[in-house]
Write a protein that holds these residues in place. Structure first.
Motif, short mmCIF file in Angstrom:
data_model
loop_
_atom_site.label_atom_id
_atom_site.label_comp_id
_atom_site.label_asym_id
_atom_site.label_seq_id
_atom_site.Cartn_x
_atom_site.Cartn_y
_atom_site.Cartn_z
N MET A 25 48.03 50.62 50.76
CA MET A 25 47.10 50.00 50.94
C MET A 25 45.88 49.44 50.01
N ASN A 26 44.88 48.95 50.61
CA ASN A 26 43.79 48.37 49.58
C ASN A 26 42.85 49.45 49.43
N ASP A 82 38.47 42.81 46.18
CA ASP A 82 38.82 41.86 47.16
C ASP A 82 40.30 42.12 47.37
N THR A 83 40.74 41.80 48.67
CA THR A 83 42.22 42.21 49.30
C THR A 83 42.90 40.72 48.99
N ASN A 84 42.33 39.65 48.58
CA ASN A 84 43.28 38.45 48.43
C ASN A 84 44.39 38.85 47.50
N ASN A 85 45.68 37.96 48.04
CA ASN A 85 46.98 38.17 47.39
C ASN A 85 47.05 37.00 46.26
N ILE A 86 46.09 35.98 46.19
CA ILE A 86 46.15 35.00 45.23
C ILE A 86 45.08 35.39 44.16
N ILE A 87 45.62 35.54 43.16
CA ILE A 87 44.77 36.18 41.93
C ILE A 87 44.40 35.03 40.82
#
Lengths: 87, 333
Positions: A25-26, A82-87
């Motif tokens: 998890m994040n 941030d839990t974004n999957n685009i880094i």
């Protein structure tokens, strides 16, 4: 399902719990994890945490919801990660 | 559900605390190992060997794209789902000209079905161009009906080429002038639309490859494309069906909702590429698209677009194993 895990464990175990939860998890705040888990993953996480903690001492709360959208999440201040999957 | 991670920044990927860390000057980001489906690397990435072996062990492929956003290659983890039987059958279907032709035709059929769906969908509310689009639809259908007579795969590919050309011409009628294709060009794409199509197609190609990894199919034995190319050509075959479903729809949305501006592109006409901003917008849409679910008729449950790719591969394995005839996916929604 979407799960929020809040833990309060002895200082000697806190690192173990954190690094284990990172695999699934994040990490959104000190002692707070959030993330999408399958039923099987959730069971796995719970049983592993049971091994890691001192049952008479520590306390972990699992908040779960069928979908993230049913949780009203609001933020104030600067988020830790941030839990974004685009880094 | 596992997610794709798209890394546009430069940095280091390493294994730490039994999970994957991405670090650079701006900070670090922790990718939970159990949540990664595959990694799309657009930036300059450095790897520790620890992370490479860990990702392989977990069966997570990494797809590399160069500075221009073109597909470079993949780190394809060691195969764990092996079936000698299926590989032999797959090869059998390649070697037998009749069986190969049949499968190759199915891919084109699927792609065309989806192309037609797209055209109909976008012409529905546009009375001004409805007639022109209707004409294109008819010519595409005529081309498609010739497919049965094709005796070789190259002649089939020619038909496919013609259909695509008609399709792109039809799209030019729908899109605003700024986004006309005029002629499909690659390496480098010469205008905005070509840039978007190229970028999107490479995404579908990689996603399909990741899905193939999770089946017992061998990614190098293909039917429509020749397997001798350096690429995993089975992924090219199956991608044909999904390009109109995923990419063209995304492009329609981006253009119709005016989500792109000049800052999304770099370079000039004749040699145009997506900028970091453009890539980010596109990737976000793509990721959302893959997660979008629809109700599947046969399975009677909700499945995501990403899952549909996997289901398509399962259908293909069933076909080569002789269990069930392959019927390509055509959007029913």
């Amino acid at each position: 399902m979407y799960v929020v895990i809040v833990y309060d464990v002895g200082v000697e175990r806190v690192n173990k719990v954190r690094s284990f939860l990172r695999e699934y998890m994040n990490w959104v705040q000190n002692s707070v994890f959030e993330g999408e888990l399958t039923k099987a993953e959730f069971l796995k996480v719970k049983s592993r945490l049971k091994e890691l903690i001192e049952i008479n001492h520590d306390h972990i709360i699992f908040y779960s919801s069928r979908d993230k959208k049913y949780l009203g999440i609001e933020n104030l201040g600067t988020p830790k990660a941030d839990t974004n999957n685009i880094i | 559900m596992r997610e794709n991670f798209y890394i546009l920044q430069d940095g280091i990927l390493k294994r730490k605390e039994n999970t994957v860390y991405f670090e650079n000057k701006e900070g670090r980001k922790i990718l939970p190992i159990n949540k990664i489906s595959s990694i799309f690397a657009y930036g300059n990435l450095s790897f520790s060997s620890g992370v490479v072996s860990y990702l392989s062990k977990e069966g997570i492929p990494i797809h590399f794209f160069n500075y221009y956003g073109f597909y470079e290659g993949s780190m394809y983890p060691r195969e764990t789902l092996i079936s000698g039987d299926l590989v032999i059958r797959q090869a059998e279907y390649y070697l037998d000209p009749e069986k190969r032709l049949c499968l190759a035709g199915k891919f084109i059929e699927g792609a065309c079905g989806n192309i037609l769906k797209n055209l109909k969908y976008y012409a529905r509310n546009r009375e001004d161009i409805q007639e022109i689009i209707e004409n294109y639809v008819t010519s595409i259908k005529t081309e498609l009906s010739r497919l049965i007579d094709a005796e070789t795969v190259p002649s089939m590919m020619r038909t496919e080429g013609k259909i695509r050309e008609l399709y792109y011409n039809a799209l030019d009628e729908i899109f605003p002038e700024e986004y006309r294709i005029i002629k499909r060009t690659r390496r480098p794409p010469n205008n905005k639309m070509n840039t978007l199509i190229s970028f999107g197609n490479s995404l579908v190609y990689s996603t399909t490859l990741s899905e193939i990894y999770n089946t017992q199919l061998n990614p190098t034995i293909s039917y429509l494309h020749e397997p001798f190319e350096r690429r995993f050509s089975l992924s090219l075959d199956v991608s044909e069906i999904f390009k109109p479903i995923l990419i063209d729809r995304i492009i329609f949305k981006l253009v119709n909702k005016n989500m792109l501006d000049d800052g999304c592109f770099r370079g000039e006409i004749g040699n145009m590429l997506l900028s970091d901003k453009g890539k980010k917008i596109f990737l976000k849409e793509y990721d959302e698209k893959l997660k979008t679910t629809i109700k599947h008729k046969g399975l009677n449950k909700s499945v995501s677009y990403k899952r549909l790719i996997r289901l398509e591969l399962y259908k293909l394995s069933k076909h080569v194993l002789g269990a069930e005839n392959y019927k390509p996916l055509v959007m029913w929604w």
